[in-house]
Design an enzyme around this catalytic site. Structure first.
Site, PDB file in Angstrom:
ATOM      1  N   ASP A 175      37.127  14.447 -63.554  1.00 10.52           N
ATOM      2  CA  ASP A 175      35.950  15.242 -63.222  1.00 10.52           C
ATOM      3  C   ASP A 175      34.776  14.303 -63.440  1.00 10.52           C
ATOM      4  O   ASP A 175      34.471  13.925 -64.573  1.00 10.52           O
ATOM      5  CB  ASP A 175      35.868  16.451 -64.162  1.00 10.52           C
ATOM      6  CG  ASP A 175      34.562  17.214 -63.994  1.00 10.52           C
ATOM      7  OD1 ASP A 175      33.693  16.772 -63.205  1.00 10.52           O
ATOM      8  OD2 ASP A 175      34.411  18.253 -64.662  1.00 10.52           O
TER       9      ASP A 175
ATOM     10  N   ALA B 179      38.158  11.796 -53.318  1.00 11.93           N
ATOM     11  CA  ALA B 179      38.832  11.176 -52.164  1.00 11.93           C
ATOM     12  C   ALA B 179      40.082  11.928 -51.702  1.00 11.93           C
ATOM     13  O   ALA B 179      40.771  11.476 -50.803  1.00 11.93           O
ATOM     14  CB  ALA B 179      39.193   9.729 -52.494  1.00 11.93           C
TER      15      ALA B 179
ATOM     16  N   ASN C 299      31.436   9.277 -54.167  1.00 17.07           N
ATOM     17  CA  ASN C 299      31.450  10.220 -53.042  1.00 17.07           C
ATOM     18  C   ASN C 299      31.553  11.680 -53.473  1.00 17.07           C
ATOM     19  O   ASN C 299      31.100  12.564 -52.753  1.00 17.07           O
ATOM     20  CB  ASN C 299      32.615   9.855 -52.116  1.00 17.07           C
ATOM     21  CG  ASN C 299      32.923  10.957 -51.113  1.00 17.07           C
ATOM     22  OD1 ASN C 299      32.226  11.100 -50.108  1.00 17.07           O
ATOM     23  ND2 ASN C 299      33.939  11.767 -51.398  1.00 17.07           N
TER      24      ASN C 299
ATOM     25  N   ARG D 204      40.228  14.598 -50.044  1.00 15.07           N
ATOM     26  CA  ARG D 204      40.055  15.143 -48.685  1.00 15.07           C
ATOM     27  C   ARG D 204      38.689  14.739 -48.126  1.00 15.07           C
ATOM     28  O   ARG D 204      37.897  14.081 -48.799  1.00 15.07           O
ATOM     29  CB  ARG D 204      40.205  16.662 -48.712  1.00 15.07           C
ATOM     30  CG  ARG D 204      39.085  17.324 -49.491  1.00 15.07           C
ATOM     31  CD  ARG D 204      39.056  18.832 -49.299  1.00 15.07           C
ATOM     32  NE  ARG D 204      37.769  19.339 -49.730  1.00 15.07           N
ATOM     33  CZ  ARG D 204      37.601  20.464 -50.381  1.00 15.07           C
ATOM     34  NH1 ARG D 204      38.637  21.210 -50.695  1.00 15.07           N
ATOM     35  NH2 ARG D 204      36.384  20.859 -50.716  1.00 15.07           N
TER      36      ARG D 204
ATOM     37  N   TYR E 198      20.791  20.586 -54.348  1.00 14.89           N
ATOM     38  CA  TYR E 198      21.516  19.544 -53.599  1.00 14.89           C
ATOM     39  C   TYR E 198      20.562  18.437 -53.128  1.00 14.89           C
ATOM     40  O   TYR E 198      20.839  17.245 -53.294  1.00 14.89           O
ATOM     41  CB  TYR E 198      22.214  20.205 -52.402  1.00 14.89           C
ATOM     42  CG  TYR E 198      23.096  19.293 -51.591  1.00 14.89           C
ATOM     43  CD1 TYR E 198      24.352  18.910 -52.064  1.00 14.89           C
ATOM     44  CD2 TYR E 198      22.692  18.825 -50.342  1.00 14.89           C
ATOM     45  CE1 TYR E 198      25.177  18.079 -51.311  1.00 14.89           C
ATOM     46  CE2 TYR E 198      23.510  18.003 -49.578  1.00 14.89           C
ATOM     47  CZ  TYR E 198      24.752  17.632 -50.069  1.00 14.89           C
ATOM     48  OH  TYR E 198      25.566  16.813 -49.315  1.00 14.89           O
TER      49      TYR E 198
HETATM   50  P1  NAP Z   1      34.569  17.984 -49.485  1.00 13.02           P
HETATM   51  O1  NAP Z   1      35.430  18.078 -48.267  1.00 13.02           O
HETATM   52  O2  NAP Z   1      34.217  19.222 -50.222  1.00 13.02           O
HETATM   53  O3  NAP Z   1      35.234  16.915 -50.479  1.00 13.02           O
HETATM   54  C1  NAP Z   1      34.674  16.649 -51.725  1.00 13.02           C
HETATM   55  C2  NAP Z   1      35.787  16.252 -52.663  1.00 13.02           C
HETATM   56  O4  NAP Z   1      35.189  16.010 -53.953  1.00 13.02           O
HETATM   57  C3  NAP Z   1      36.816  17.376 -52.868  1.00 13.02           C
HETATM   58  O5  NAP Z   1      38.120  16.854 -52.831  1.00 13.02           O
HETATM   59  C4  NAP Z   1      36.445  17.904 -54.251  1.00 13.02           C
HETATM   60  O6  NAP Z   1      37.557  18.434 -54.967  1.00 13.02           O
HETATM   61  C5  NAP Z   1      35.962  16.649 -54.936  1.00 13.02           C
HETATM   62  N1  NAP Z   1      35.180  16.979 -56.137  1.00 13.02           N
HETATM   63  C6  NAP Z   1      34.336  18.003 -56.307  1.00 13.02           C
HETATM   64  N2  NAP Z   1      33.846  17.995 -57.563  1.00 13.02           N
HETATM   65  C7  NAP Z   1      34.390  16.944 -58.192  1.00 13.02           C
HETATM   66  C8  NAP Z   1      34.289  16.412 -59.494  1.00 13.02           C
HETATM   67  N3  NAP Z   1      33.527  17.014 -60.420  1.00 13.02           N
HETATM   68  N4  NAP Z   1      35.004  15.320 -59.820  1.00 13.02           N
HETATM   69  C9  NAP Z   1      35.801  14.715 -58.901  1.00 13.02           C
HETATM   70  N5  NAP Z   1      35.953  15.172 -57.643  1.00 13.02           N
HETATM   71  C10 NAP Z   1      35.253  16.280 -57.286  1.00 13.02           C
HETATM   72  O7  NAP Z   1      33.150  17.312 -49.114  1.00 13.02           O
HETATM   73  P2  NAP Z   1      32.750  16.222 -48.006  1.00 13.02           P
HETATM   74  O8  NAP Z   1      32.101  16.933 -46.895  1.00 13.02           O
HETATM   75  O9  NAP Z   1      33.880  15.325 -47.730  1.00 13.02           O
HETATM   76  O10 NAP Z   1      31.582  15.473 -48.779  1.00 13.02           O
HETATM   77  C11 NAP Z   1      31.775  14.231 -49.450  1.00 13.02           C
HETATM   78  C12 NAP Z   1      30.403  13.708 -49.864  1.00 13.02           C
HETATM   79  O11 NAP Z   1      29.568  13.552 -48.715  1.00 13.02           O
HETATM   80  C13 NAP Z   1      29.663  14.627 -50.814  1.00 13.02           C
HETATM   81  O12 NAP Z   1      28.947  13.879 -51.772  1.00 13.02           O
HETATM   82  C14 NAP Z   1      28.688  15.330 -49.895  1.00 13.02           C
HETATM   83  O13 NAP Z   1      27.552  15.790 -50.578  1.00 13.02           O
HETATM   84  C15 NAP Z   1      28.352  14.217 -48.927  1.00 13.02           C
HETATM   85  N6  NAP Z   1      27.814  14.691 -47.658  1.00 13.02           N
HETATM   86  C16 NAP Z   1      28.547  15.476 -46.823  1.00 13.02           C
HETATM   87  C17 NAP Z   1      27.994  15.893 -45.626  1.00 13.02           C
HETATM   88  C18 NAP Z   1      28.746  16.757 -44.661  1.00 13.02           C
HETATM   89  O14 NAP Z   1      28.151  17.139 -43.643  1.00 13.02           O
HETATM   90  N7  NAP Z   1      30.009  17.065 -44.898  1.00 13.02           N
HETATM   91  C19 NAP Z   1      26.677  15.546 -45.290  1.00 13.02           C
HETATM   92  C20 NAP Z   1      25.964  14.748 -46.167  1.00 13.02           C
HETATM   93  C21 NAP Z   1      26.541  14.326 -47.343  1.00 13.02           C
HETATM   94  P3  NAP Z   1      37.847  20.058 -54.920  1.00 13.02           P
HETATM   95  O15 NAP Z   1      38.397  20.298 -53.588  1.00 13.02           O
HETATM   96  O16 NAP Z   1      38.833  20.260 -56.028  1.00 13.02           O
HETATM   97  O17 NAP Z   1      36.527  20.721 -55.163  1.00 13.02           O
END
Ligand code: NAP
Length: 251
Positions: free
Chosen positions: A67, A17, A94, A19, A159
């Protein structure tokens, strides 16, 4: 009188959460009245997000490090969340990553990492909260899947598997805990503008736009709105569903 879809008196954990979509979810749940734990790997950003939420909503928001792929780390985070916030009513799984590559070139480590964070992470957090939620006979678990898990996406065997797995996980867990007042649902976003999609090649962005009848990319707020709806008391007869929030990309 209580407002429709109010989350007043509720508490939520949102993973990943700091970002992106997770941040918008945490902000929106707080705006509707829920105390939130902003869980992430990166504490500096998580703390910044939690402070912003408190400043904007006047609601208590705390940052917690975890994590999600690591069970000990998750258990310690949940313990600390319960100590600080009292009880947990809403869990939003998420946190998620991509490590794309065609199967011929995909490294085993990239397969494992994506499955460990995206799918096992949801298992770890849900398992840790299942007992307390059952005891309080109330809970909302919302798993962030993806349209890639519904249709499959070339270059994303890892994925797509993790996100399809989350849909199965959602249904199975919904059946296990429904009689205890706990609903379990998934949200499957389409193309959402975040860091995750920022660096995708232009041809993929163009193709995604062509496939989206609403004629725009989604925003983190579009996903947060759907999560807030599923998190509310009023959604108590909705469980086991995958709500696609994709501008019509997949139908
Ligand atoms: P994002 O901007 O990369 O944010 C993901 C967040 O999760 C980051 O703050 C990341 O931290 C954190 N994270 C990663 N690995 C982690 C772990 N092991 N434990 C705890 N936190 C962790 O991604 P988003 O686009 O907001 O995506 C959020 C969710 O929506 C994801 O599940 C993604 O698969 C899903 N989603 C996104 C899209 C899209 O188009 N963006 C589409 C479909 C589904 P770090 O920065 O330190 O890595």
């Amino acid at each position: 009188m209580r407002q429709f879809l109010s989350l007043e008196g509720r508490t939520a954990i949102v993973t990943g959460a700091a970002r992106g979509i997770g941040k918008a979810i945490a902000e929106t749940l707080a705006a509707r009245g829920a105390k939130v734990a902003v869980v992430d790997l990166r504490m500096d950003l998580a703390e910044e997000t939690a402070s912003e939420i408190t400043a904007a909503s006047g609601i208590e928001a705390i940052a917690l490090e975890a994590d999600v792929s690591n069970r000990e780390s998750v258990n310690a985070m949940i313990k600390s969340a319960v100590e600080k916030l009292g009880k947990i009513d809403i869990l939003v799984n998420n946190a998620g990553i991509t490590r794309d590559g065609l199967i011929m070139r995909m490294k085993e480590a990239d397969w494992d990492m994506v499955l460990d964070i995206n799918l096992k992470g949801a298992f770890n957090c849900s398992q840790a909260l299942a007992r307390p939620m059952m005891k309080q006979r109330y809970g909302r678990i919302i798993n962030i899947s993806s349209v890639s898990g519904v249709t499959g996406q070339a270059g994303q065997t890892n994925y797509s598997s993790s996100k399809a797995g989350l849909i199965g996980f959602t249904k199975a867990l919904a059946k296990e805990v429904g009689s205890r007042g706990i609903t379990v649902n998934a949200v499957a976003p389409g193309f959402i503008e975040t860091v995750l999609t920022h660096d995708l090649p232009e041809e993929i962005r163009e193709m995604s736009m062509k496939l989206t009848p609403m004629g725009r990319f989604g925003t983190p707020q579009d996903i947060a709105n759907a999560v807030a709806f599923l998190a509310a008391e009023e959604s108590s007869f909705i469980t086991g569903v995958t709500l696609q929030v994709d501008g019509g990309m997949v139908m």
